[in-house]
Design a protein around this motif. Structure first.
Motif, short mmCIF file in Angstrom:
data_model
loop_
_atom_site.label_atom_id
_atom_site.label_comp_id
_atom_site.label_asym_id
_atom_site.label_seq_id
_atom_site.Cartn_x
_atom_site.Cartn_y
_atom_site.Cartn_z
N SER A 108 0.84 -1.21 0.00
CA SER A 108 0.00 0.00 0.00
C SER A 108 0.87 1.25 0.00
CB SER A 108 -0.87 0.03 1.26
OG SER A 108 -2.07 -0.59 1.00
N GLY A 109 0.53 2.18 -0.85
CA GLY A 109 1.25 3.44 -0.87
C GLY A 109 2.50 3.43 -1.73
N LYS A 143 1.05 2.28 -7.00
CA LYS A 143 0.47 1.50 -8.10
C LYS A 143 -0.66 2.28 -8.81
CE LYS A 143 -0.62 -1.77 -5.17
NZ LYS A 143 -0.14 -1.06 -3.96
N SER A 144 -1.59 2.82 -8.00
CA SER A 144 -2.71 3.56 -8.62
C SER A 144 -2.18 4.80 -9.34
CB SER A 144 -3.72 4.02 -7.56
OG SER A 144 -4.20 2.92 -6.85
N THR A 145 -1.23 5.46 -8.71
CA THR A 145 -0.68 6.69 -9.32
C THR A 145 0.01 6.36 -10.64
OG1 THR A 145 -0.38 7.53 -7.08
CG2 THR A 145 0.74 8.72 -8.84
N1 LIG Z 1 -0.81 13.18 -7.89
C1 LIG Z 1 -0.02 12.83 -6.89
N2 LIG Z 1 1.15 13.49 -6.69
C2 LIG Z 1 1.99 13.13 -5.71
N3 LIG Z 1 1.76 12.12 -4.84
C3 LIG Z 1 0.61 11.44 -4.99
C4 LIG Z 1 -0.32 11.74 -6.03
N4 LIG Z 1 -1.36 10.89 -5.94
C5 LIG Z 1 -1.09 10.09 -4.89
N5 LIG Z 1 0.08 10.41 -4.33
C6 LIG Z 1 0.71 9.78 -3.17
O1 LIG Z 1 1.30 8.61 -3.63
C7 LIG Z 1 1.28 7.61 -2.63
C8 LIG Z 1 0.85 6.31 -3.22
O2 LIG Z 1 -0.54 6.32 -3.51
P1 LIG Z 1 -1.21 5.22 -4.46
O3 LIG Z 1 -2.68 5.34 -4.26
O4 LIG Z 1 -0.67 5.35 -5.83
O5 LIG Z 1 -0.65 3.88 -3.79
P2 LIG Z 1 -1.05 2.37 -4.06
O6 LIG Z 1 0.23 1.61 -4.21
O7 LIG Z 1 -2.02 2.27 -5.19
O8 LIG Z 1 -1.75 2.00 -2.67
P3 LIG Z 1 -2.93 0.95 -2.32
O9 LIG Z 1 -2.38 -0.44 -2.54
O10 LIG Z 1 -3.19 1.22 -0.87
O11 LIG Z 1 -4.13 1.28 -3.20
C9 LIG Z 1 0.35 8.12 -1.52
O12 LIG Z 1 1.15 8.48 -0.42
C10 LIG Z 1 -0.31 9.33 -2.14
O13 LIG Z 1 -0.52 10.35 -1.19
#
Ligand SMILES: Nc1ncnc2c1ncn2[C@@H]1O[C@H](COP(=O)(O)OP(=O)(O)OP(=O)(O)O)[C@@H](O)[C@H]1O
Length: 215
Positions: free
Chosen positions: A38-39, A42-44
């Motif tokens: 998490s974090g 991946k989504s970004t």
């Molecule tokens: N546009 C952005 N610019 C900079 N940082 C960002 C942006 N969008 C998200 N983040 C940060 O990037 C980090 C990762 O978020 P993200 O949702 O991409 O993680 P993830 O790996 O998909 O997590 P999960 O498995 O919990 O869904 C978070 O700390 C978030 O605050």
């Protein structure tokens, strides 16, 4: 179809790397699974590829053309991001779908198939979004995306709210498409991924690339 991502870098608000030098490649009927804590971003990463979030460095091509070559709205119809949870919207899925079809860049693609047939759940389409279960919303959102026949689908945990049987059905339907899929489920990765990588929390040492996948 060939989607290429080269050395994509994204900074966090504090100026450190969220991810650095991510390179990947996706072709027809390939499913690239992304896992990771998490974090880790991946989504970004998916949102950057879909041109929904800015990134600091890197290039992205679809069939050797950049997002600017296509125009951003057109790119987003071709490289389509499907969020894990649909945002709360007024109206019904059918109203949403009709509105989406009225957008110029969807109209001009003219290659839609019936999303109700894809979702196999007629009764949910005319209900209000807020009266649907998480699983129903997830299936309908995916059916709408599939019905638009994008070149590449960017799917953020597309089966996280589904029961096991429905999950397997959805996985089968994805095998016809080119997808980058975020999953926390190693069994799902084994079942459908043609390629995979793990995005870890970035450690900022010199020349530390996070991922490089080249087909
Ligand atoms: N546009 C952005 N610019 C900079 N940082 C960002 C942006 N969008 C998200 N983040 C940060 O990037 C980090 C990762 O978020 P993200 O949702 O991409 O993680 P993830 O790996 O998909 O997590 P999960 O498995 O919990 O869904 C978070 O700390 C978030 O605050």
């Amino acid at each position: 179809m060939h989607l290429e991502v080269e050395r994509l870098c994204k900074l966090k608000a504090d100026g450190t790397f969220l991810f650095r030098d991510v390179s990947l490649s996706l072709k027809d009927k390939e499913i690239l699974a992304i896992s990771g804590p998490s974090g880790s971003g991946k989504s970004t990463l998916l949102k950057c590829i879909a041109q929904l979030t800015l990134y600091e460095e890197g290039i992205i091509y679809l069939n050797r053309k950049s997002p600017e070559d296509y125009g951003i709205p057109n790119w987003r119809t071709r490289v389509m991001y499907v969020p894990q949870r649909a945002p709360v919207m007024p109206g019904s899925p059918m109203e949403f779908y009709q509105k989406m079809l009225s957008f110029k860049h969807q109209r001009s693609r003219n290659c839609h198939v019936d999303p109700i047939e894809i979702s196999q759940q007629d009764e949910s389409w005319d209900k209000e979004w807020n009266q649907l279960s998480g699983g129903e919303i997830q299936r309908i959102s995916l059916a709408i995306a599939l019905s638009c026949k994008p070149d590449a689908l960017l799917l953020d945990e597309p089966t996280s709210a589904l029961d096991p049987d429905t999950c397997l059905l959805v996985e089968e339907s994805l095998k016809e498409y080119a997808c980058i899929l975020v999953t926390h489920n190693p069994e799902q990765e084994r079942r459908i991924a043609t390629n995979s990588f793990m995005l870890r929390h970035h450690v900022d040492t010199e020349d530390n690339a996070d991922v490089s996948i080249d087909n």
